[in-house]
Design a protein around this motif. Structure first.
Motif: not given
Length: 220
Positions: A7-9, A12-13, A51, A54, A79, A101
């Motif tokens: 996950e790149d957020d 959220i990670t 996710d 990415l 997602s 999401k």
């Protein structure tokens, strides 16, 4: 049990990783598809939270690569792409479940546990062996109907043996799934945890196969 969060957020990670850790997982996190491809291809995970949007390599391409390479760990897609056609695309790419999401973290955790149980062939959350009962949802252990206090590390070891109860688990595999591959712990650390569990649950709770590893339950 080991989980990889892709996950790149960062927010959220942190949310997902914290929830999985509380649910008994040893959690790693990466923020891009290329790094995830390497980690998922070289390490053994019991679950991946993925996710789709990415950087460097998108989630669908990543998932297709893993499946083409024979990586069979269960994948739960998280997602913002929530249309039915995008969900179908994710499932057809090899996802085991799909959660759009925004999501409730409790639902994500429940789905994650269910995927791990299903992958191991253990459908029911409560497992009994003799007088021993382990609840994988509540993360509780009881003996002859009485609750037994176990540490998070003891619980993770017991749960991993339970989810792999059809085979003997080598000590080095337990080290990886309890501490991660970057940890230099040795097999005697596993033996110490098992000794404590046997004191609490009875000598029959975990069987030793000399030279091979450990099995869950009486007569394993």
């Amino acid at each position: 049990m080991r989980a990889l969060v892709v996950e790149d957020d960062a927010r959220i990670t942190e949310l997902v990783s914290s929830a999985l850790t509380s649910a008994g997982f040893l959690t790693d996190a990466v923020a891009d598809g290329e790094t995830a491809w390497f980690r998922g291809g070289t390490e053994d995970y019991d679950l991946v939270i993925l996710d789709l949007g990415l950087p460097r390599l998108d989630g669908l391409t990543l998932l297709k690569r893993w499946r083409a390479e024979g990586r069979a760990f269960p994948v739960l897609v998280l997602s913002a792409r929530g249309t039915w056609s995008e969900r179908v695309e994710g499932i057809e790419a090899g996802a085991d479940d799909y959660l759009p999401k925004p999501f409730m973290v409790e639902e994500m955790t429940a789905r994650a546990r269910a995927l791990v149980r299903r992958a191991s062939g253990q459908v029911q959350p409560v497992h009994r062996s003799g007088g021993l009962a382990v609840d994988l949802n509540r993360m509780t252990v009881s003996r002859d109907g009485m609750p037994v206090a176990v540490t998070p590390l003891e619980y993770r070891l017991l749960a991993y043996l339970l989810l792999n109860r059809d085979r003997t688990v080598p000590p080095h595999e337990l080290v990886d799934h309890l501490y991660g591959t970057d940890d230099a712990r040795e097999a005697n650390a596993i033996e110490a945890i098992i000794t404590r569990l046997r004191r609490k649950l009875g000598a029959e709770a975990i069987q030793t196969r000399r030279g091979f590893g450990y099995c869950f339950g009486p007569g394993a």
